[in-house]
Design a protein around this motif. Structure first.
Motif, mmCIF file in Angstrom:
data_model
loop_
_atom_site.group_PDB
_atom_site.id
_atom_site.type_symbol
_atom_site.label_atom_id
_atom_site.label_comp_id
_atom_site.label_asym_id
_atom_site.label_seq_id
_atom_site.Cartn_x
_atom_site.Cartn_y
_atom_site.Cartn_z
ATOM 1 N N PHE A 164 -3.707 6.808 -4.683
ATOM 2 C CA PHE A 164 -4.948 6.645 -3.925
ATOM 3 C C PHE A 164 -5.094 5.195 -3.492
ATOM 4 C CE2 PHE A 164 -9.446 5.736 -3.463
ATOM 5 C CZ PHE A 164 -9.915 6.815 -2.735
ATOM 6 N N PHE A 165 -4.886 4.291 -4.473
ATOM 7 C CA PHE A 165 -5.061 2.871 -4.185
ATOM 8 C C PHE A 165 -4.096 2.398 -3.102
ATOM 9 C CE2 PHE A 165 -4.576 -1.632 -4.651
ATOM 10 C CZ PHE A 165 -5.873 -2.053 -4.884
ATOM 11 N N VAL A 166 -2.813 2.694 -3.321
ATOM 12 C CA VAL A 166 -1.787 2.177 -2.402
ATOM 13 C C VAL A 166 -1.956 2.799 -1.014
ATOM 14 C CG1 VAL A 166 0.686 2.124 -1.923
ATOM 15 C CG2 VAL A 166 -0.156 1.643 -4.226
ATOM 16 N N ILE A 167 -2.118 4.124 -0.972
ATOM 17 C CA ILE A 167 -2.178 4.794 0.330
ATOM 18 C C ILE A 167 -3.430 4.385 1.095
ATOM 19 C CG2 ILE A 167 -2.392 7.042 1.471
ATOM 20 C CD1 ILE A 167 -0.571 8.144 -0.804
ATOM 21 N N VAL A 168 -4.580 4.411 0.408
ATOM 22 C CA VAL A 168 -5.818 4.079 1.116
ATOM 23 C C VAL A 168 -5.815 2.608 1.539
ATOM 24 C CG1 VAL A 168 -8.326 4.000 0.975
ATOM 25 C CG2 VAL A 168 -7.087 5.894 -0.050
ATOM 26 N N THR A 169 -5.328 1.711 0.656
ATOM 27 C CA THR A 169 -5.296 0.294 1.030
ATOM 28 C C THR A 169 -4.345 0.077 2.202
ATOM 29 O OG1 THR A 169 -5.667 -0.240 -1.283
ATOM 30 C CG2 THR A 169 -5.002 -2.040 0.137
#
Lengths: 149, 561
Positions: free
Chosen positions: B248-253
């Motif tokens: 979630f963190f990597v993709i959304v960022t």
């Protein structure tokens, strides 16, 4: 900054003929007029010459950036020309100028006008890019070198 | 007839009174609830701000500590739970074992979202990447040491009912001690002029990593805690949760960073800065909600939105416009966190809290200092870096608040977390100042961090002319569609931003200094030159001006007639 947004293939010239500063400026403005980029030759010429009168735009290593602000244009108009023989442009380092970047920007509208001039200058401040530009044989070569296409 | 009318009136009046009385006694009149909330907010804001001021002014401590202390003072476990106001009753009372009412906690949650959104916005991703090697080692070293020691401390302490490393409460105690609050350190570095020292640069770079990885580890722990709440340790779901959180963190960022310019270009069509800022804030709230829906915490979504927008030229505009709301809402959050400290519940865990706090200090000093020592710093330099990473603050408090609200940690452990935050924050400034006495912190006299920034300096005959040219230069930059943002410093300092170009303008006496990355000095120099040349026009036109004494005579003429 995307140079393609400002430059077009009909405002890059490999074969400027004039051999004086005034001549180069007039020739470039005439070509802009012929390309339909400007309508009021005299107003644009006056703007560029006024700027030259304050300080010559002949820089170093054969680069000159004649430019001016005029309400005769509604958006940034830019052109790049080469005169490989070199022209005395009262440059900072005294060397003849071979690459000419001209911009005319409207006085009242905001936009990346100087930034365009700076971007092109930054590009050709690298010797390799400058050599590539000077090696251009056709108008299209210049356009490709500057826009990477 | 008249009598009958009077009787009817009396009956109606009586019925009305009864109805009002009923709703009041049930405490469900929405007007009454809101009245209570507004009065609570009034008391909180006033006390928090005064407390913050007193701590800052007299104790030279960060205002957040004063806001916390104010909360402890006015909370339900101290004065707030004792003083009974006429027609209001007890101002702050416990609601089902929770110190704040739902409405008040809602406002505190909003404040925590704003706080993390702005923290994301202020993250300097460029330096994150630039100093990634040294920063990542220092940041990760501190992170692992703090997490493991914090978690183990809870597990090994006898009699607290926590016996597994994967116990949600243990995980929370681990993650609470992770997040460094570098604001206090930055202030001291600035005061001691050590911001650009190798230690200063390393601390700031490490803190960025600490922030980003702290948020990721919170995301993972939130997920883990939810899974391991029920049965024992189930590694399958835990790995899945960890993957989901990181994903979630990597993709959304990444998506945010890639599309932020396009999105901001779209939002910019509104032209009005107020609308642009409000929409960006709306997006932060949206992503916060989505993060919670994805099983993470809302603050993670808000932080990611800030991070994504931090690379756009809007970041300073958003910061600037949200500053007012930040200044009012964020102290409410810290004050509410202070209110939640139940002194009675803390008594049995006081020794545990002390040990936890000491370990929180050791973990950062060793965890950050050791990688620094292995790279290029000597003991002195490593100690400075470890101490610089010591203070915990906002994020620790938010995480503790989330733990308490979700029932993962109890009032006692929450108190322990607050205690650790206060101890580390109070100890860091004096220790850091002391550690910067003495010589270089580098192992050998290694070359400082090279920054390919060019400083263009123009000296003028007077400050007036320097300021005049500065204002012309700023106007010219704005005409070129740069964003120019004044920083809150005594010396006039401006940040200039556009896409990936950023530089700084400073007026120092009669000098104008432009610090610009070498890659972009062309544009700064050319715009400066054009403005210098335009001064000649100005001189020319001033010569054509009516004689000054003639104008003066015109102005004064008739004043004393």
């Amino acid at each position: 900054m995307n140079l393609k947004k400002v430059l077009s293939p009909d405002t890059v010239w490999v074969d400027l003929k004039a051999d004086t500063k005034q001549g180069i400026i007039e020739e470039m403005i005439d070509r802009l007029l012929a390309a339909g980029k400007i309508n009021d030759r005299e107003a644009v010429l006056k703007a560029v010459l006024e700027r030259e009168a304050k300080m010559s735009t002949g820089m170093q290593n054969g680069v000159a950036i004649p430019h001016g602000k005029s309400d005769a244009v509604t958006g940034l108009v830019a052109a790049i020309g080469l005169n490989k023989a070199g022209v005395n442009f009262d440059s900072m380092d005294g060397s003849p100028s071979t690459i000419f970047i001209m911009t005319i920007s409207p006085t009242k509208r905001t936009g990346p006008h100087i930034q365009f001039l700076a971007e092109v200058s930054r590009l050709i401040s690298q010797p390799a890019e400058r050599d590539k530009l000077l090696a251009a044989k056709t108008h299209a070569d210049i356009y490709e070198t500057l826009t990477g296409k | 007839m008249q009598d009958a009318h009077a009787v009817t009136n009396a009956v109606v009046q009586h019925a009305g009174e009864a109805a009002v009385h009923m709703t009041e006694s049930a405490g469900h009149s929405i007007t009454h609830m809101m009245m209570l909330l507004i009065i609570q907010l009034a008391v909180i804001i006033i006390f928090a701000k005064i407390g913050g001021y007193l701590f800052q002014r007299f104790l030279k401590m960060p205002s957040v500590l004063g806001e916390l202390a104010s909360g402890m003072l006015i909370g339900p476990y101290a004065l707030g739970g004792v003083i009974n106001f006429p027609s209001i009753g007890i101002l702050f009372s416990e609601h089902a074992g929770f110190a704040a009412s739902t409405e008040l906690y809602g406002i505190a949650t909003l404040a925590s979202i704003i706080l993390l959104f702005l923290a994301g916005l202020e993250t300097d991703l460029a330096s994150f990447l630039r100093y990634s090697v040294v920063g990542s080692f220092v940041g990760l070293g501190g992170l692992f040491a703090a997490f493991i020691l914090g978690d183990l401390c809870a597990v090994l302490w006898p009699g607290n009912g926590i016996d597994s490393f994967m116990d949600p409460a243990a995980l929370f105690l681990g993650v609470i001690s992770v997040a460094t609050s570098v604001g206090i350190t930055a202030r001291i570095l600035a005061e001691k002029r050590k911001m650009s020292s190798p230690e200063g640069v390393t601390i700031l770079a490490g803190a960025v990593f600490d922030d980003v990885f702290g948020i990721i580890s919170l995301a993972i722990v939130m997920g883990m805690a939810k899974v391991s709440m029920g049965s024992g340790v189930a590694w399958g779901p835990i790995c899945l949760i960890a993957l989901k959180a990181i994903g979630f963190f990597v993709i959304v960022t990444a998506t945010g960073l890639i599309f932020s310019r396009k999105i901001t270009a779209m939002i910019k069509r509104f032209k009005s800065k107020e609308i642009i800022v409000a929409i960006c804030f709306g997006l932060a709230l949206l992503l916060a909600g989505l993060a919670e829906m994805a099983g993470l915490a809302m603050i993670i979504g808000a932080y990611i939105m800030g991070l994504a927008l931090s690379r756009t030229d809007l970041s300073h505009e958003i910061e600037h416009h949200l500053e007012g709301i930040y200044n009012i809402l964020v102290p409410i959050f810290f004050c509410v966190m202070g209110m939640m400290v139940d002194f009675a519940a803390m008594k049995p865990v006081l020794i545990f809290g002390s040990v936890y706090s000491v370990l929180a200090i050791v973990s950062k000093v060793v965890g950050c200092g050791l990688p620094a020592y292995m790279m290029r710093f000597n003991v002195r330099g490593s100690l400075r870096i470890g101490l610089g990473m010591l203070p915990r603050g906002e994020v620790a408090l938010i995480v503790a608040g989330i733990g308490l609200a979700s029932g993962i940690i109890d009032q006692g452990i929450f108190g322990v977390a607050i205690m650790m935050t206060v101890v580390t924050t109070m100890l860091a400034p004096p220790l850091l100042v002391k550690s910067f006495e003495g010589g270089s912190g580098l192992r050998k006299e290694m070359a400082g961090v090279d920054i390919d920034v060019e400083v263009i300096e123009l000296e003028f005959p007077s400050l007036d002319i320097a300021e005049f040219l500065l204002s012309r230069f700023i106007r010219a930059l704005q005409a070129e569609e740069f964003f120019v943002h004044r920083l809150h410093t005594d010396q006039p300092t401006y940040r200039v931003l556009k896409d990936d170009i950023s530089f700084t303008l400073i007026v120092d006496d009669n000098k104008l200094q432009v610090s610009v990355p070498t890659a972009h000095h062309h544009v700064a120099r050319m715009i400066l030159l054009e403005e210098l040349l335009s001064l000649t026009d100005l001189l020319e036109s001033s010569r054509q001006m009516k004689a000054v004494d003639e104008m003066g005579t015109d102005l004064m003429n008739g004043l004393f007639a």
